[in-house]
Design a protein around this motif. Structure first.
Motif, PDB file in Angstrom:
ATOM      1  N   VAL A  42      -1.029   0.040  -1.194  1.00 16.64           N
ATOM      2  CA  VAL A  42      -2.102   0.283  -0.240  1.00 16.64           C
ATOM      3  C   VAL A  42      -1.484   0.837   1.033  1.00 16.64           C
ATOM      4  O   VAL A  42      -0.611   0.197   1.635  1.00 16.64           O
ATOM      5  N   LYS A  43      -1.923   2.013   1.447  1.00 20.30           N
ATOM      6  CA  LYS A  43      -1.368   2.667   2.628  1.00 20.30           C
ATOM      7  C   LYS A  43      -1.717   1.899   3.895  1.00 20.30           C
ATOM      8  O   LYS A  43      -2.832   1.410   4.062  1.00 20.30           O
ATOM      9  N   ASP A  44      -0.765   1.786   4.804  1.00 20.40           N
ATOM     10  CA  ASP A  44      -1.006   1.206   6.123  1.00 20.40           C
ATOM     11  C   ASP A  44      -1.938   2.127   6.908  1.00 20.40           C
ATOM     12  O   ASP A  44      -1.697   3.339   6.996  1.00 20.40           O
ATOM     13  N   VAL A  45      -2.991   1.572   7.464  1.00 18.93           N
ATOM     14  CA  VAL A  45      -3.964   2.403   8.178  1.00 18.93           C
ATOM     15  C   VAL A  45      -3.350   3.069   9.411  1.00 18.93           C
ATOM     16  O   VAL A  45      -3.865   4.083   9.891  1.00 18.93           O
ATOM     17  N   TYR A  46      -2.250   2.516   9.944  1.00 23.83           N
ATOM     18  CA  TYR A  46      -1.610   3.093  11.121  1.00 23.83           C
ATOM     19  C   TYR A  46      -0.506   4.088  10.751  1.00 23.83           C
ATOM     20  O   TYR A  46       0.098   4.694  11.636  1.00 23.83           O
ATOM     21  N   ALA A  47      -0.211   4.226   9.453  1.00 26.91           N
ATOM     22  CA  ALA A  47       0.786   5.205   9.033  1.00 26.91           C
ATOM     23  C   ALA A  47       0.254   6.607   9.290  1.00 26.91           C
ATOM     24  O   ALA A  47      -0.922   6.896   9.055  1.00 26.91           O
ATOM     25  N   SER A  48       1.115   7.493   9.749  1.00 25.98           N
ATOM     26  CA  SER A  48       0.669   8.819  10.173  1.00 25.98           C
ATOM     27  C   SER A  48       0.199   9.680   9.016  1.00 25.98           C
ATOM     28  O   SER A  48      -0.684  10.516   9.166  1.00 25.98           O
ATOM     29  N   ALA A  49       0.783   9.498   7.849  1.00 19.45           N
ATOM     30  CA  ALA A  49       0.406  10.317   6.701  1.00 19.45           C
ATOM     31  C   ALA A  49       0.707   9.546   5.422  1.00 19.45           C
ATOM     32  O   ALA A  49       1.424   8.540   5.437  1.00 19.45           O
ATOM     33  N   GLN A  50       0.163  10.018   4.332  1.00 15.80           N
ATOM     34  CA  GLN A  50       0.453   9.392   3.049  1.00 15.80           C
ATOM     35  C   GLN A  50       1.943   9.556   2.752  1.00 15.80           C
ATOM     36  O   GLN A  50       2.447  10.677   2.669  1.00 15.80           O
ATOM     37  N   PRO A  51       2.673   8.478   2.601  1.00 16.13           N
ATOM     38  CA  PRO A  51       4.120   8.610   2.421  1.00 16.13           C
ATOM     39  C   PRO A  51       4.474   9.140   1.041  1.00 16.13           C
ATOM     40  O   PRO A  51       3.788   8.865   0.060  1.00 16.13           O
TER      41      PRO A  51
END
Length: 268
Positions: free
Chosen positions: A18-27
């Motif tokens: 699950v992607k972190d909502v504060y991550a700048s982009a999909q890693p």
């Protein structure tokens, strides 16, 4: 879903990122080196992961959802600054990434009896992402060290078809020696008491021909800080070809490893 056999339930559960909502982009985690802790004696692997996250400035990019780890939530382990515009919490299984390295930090114990399904689900996820290397940071009880193991460094490595083996041997590290007095199955890992996920992960990788590499350090129960620094340093040298790191940065949460004296105001 589950399949029941008498009183035993076998879980067929995938591990979900699950992607972190504060991550700048999909890693993009593919072709990076994945490192994770073994949940073993002295918490050495988890402490070493903390050092790697802070020193290499890895960013939290997401979480892993799994039913096999007890849920937990707490304050951000890496800062005491509460004024951030995006305050974050620490959870049970977090994913960090930067510059070709992905680290999984696990802050809660496994459900009793569920190490094997957790390992199977983890390996399914690892294969689906396509990591370049899978590296485990492990520790085990030092009372299992034989006379041959009492001299020299207490760190050994295990490998299943990993390209890191030659580099580790070239740096003077030794492969884990099996206990010659052990007569049961899985003799290769018979030395690893209180080794957390190491035995299951090693044998599952061997059975499925999945490449993996594990560092293991013999130690006793306790804070494990010295062993964690050793583990992080050797990992950086072997897996990242980094011998230039002279100062390792510890997270803010380490200041709370040992409880402070109670305030006298509590008694007056």
């Amino acid at each position: 879903s589950t399949q029941s056999h008498g009183e035993t339930s076998i879980f067929f559960v995938t591990m979900e990122f699950v992607k972190d909502v504060y991550a700048s982009a999909q890693p993009s985690l593919a072709n990076s080196t994945l490192v994770l802790p073994s949940l073993s004696v002295g918490s050495v692997g988890q402490l070493a992961i903390d050092l790697l996250i802070c020193t290499l400035r890895l960013n939290r990019v997401g979480f892993l959802k799994t039913p096999f780890i007890l849920p937990v939530v707490g304050n951000n382990a890496f800062t005491t600054d509460l004024s951030s515009p995006h305050p974050t919490l620490s959870t049970a299984v977090e994913v960090f990434h930067a510059d070709g390295i992905t680290a999984i930090q696990i802050r809660a114990p496994l459900l009793s009896g569920h190490a094997l399904p957790f390992v199977k689900a983890m390996l399914d996820w690892v294969r689906s992402v396509g990591f370049k290397e899978l590296v485990l940071l492990s520790s085990s009880a030092d009372y299992k060290r034989t006379d041959d193991l009492l001299s020299g460094p207490p760190l050994r490595y295990l490998s299943v078809n990993s390209q890191l083996s030659d580099r580790a041997a070239g740096l003077g590290l030794k492969a884990l020696e099996p206990d010659q007095t052990y007569e049961g199955a899985f003799k290769e890992t018979s030395m690893l008491r209180k080794g957390g996920l190491t035995r299951q992960l090693y044998h599952e990788c061997a059975a499925s021909n999945t490449s993996m590499f594990a560092f293991n350090i013999f130690c006793s129960e306790g804070a494990g800080l010295q062993e964690a620094h050793t583990m992080a340093r050797v990992f950086a040298q072997v897996a990242l070809d980094r011998s230039d790191i002279t100062e390792w940065i510890s997270p803010a949460s380490w200041s709370l490893l040992f409880a402070e004296s109670a305030s006298e105001n509590l008694y007056f």
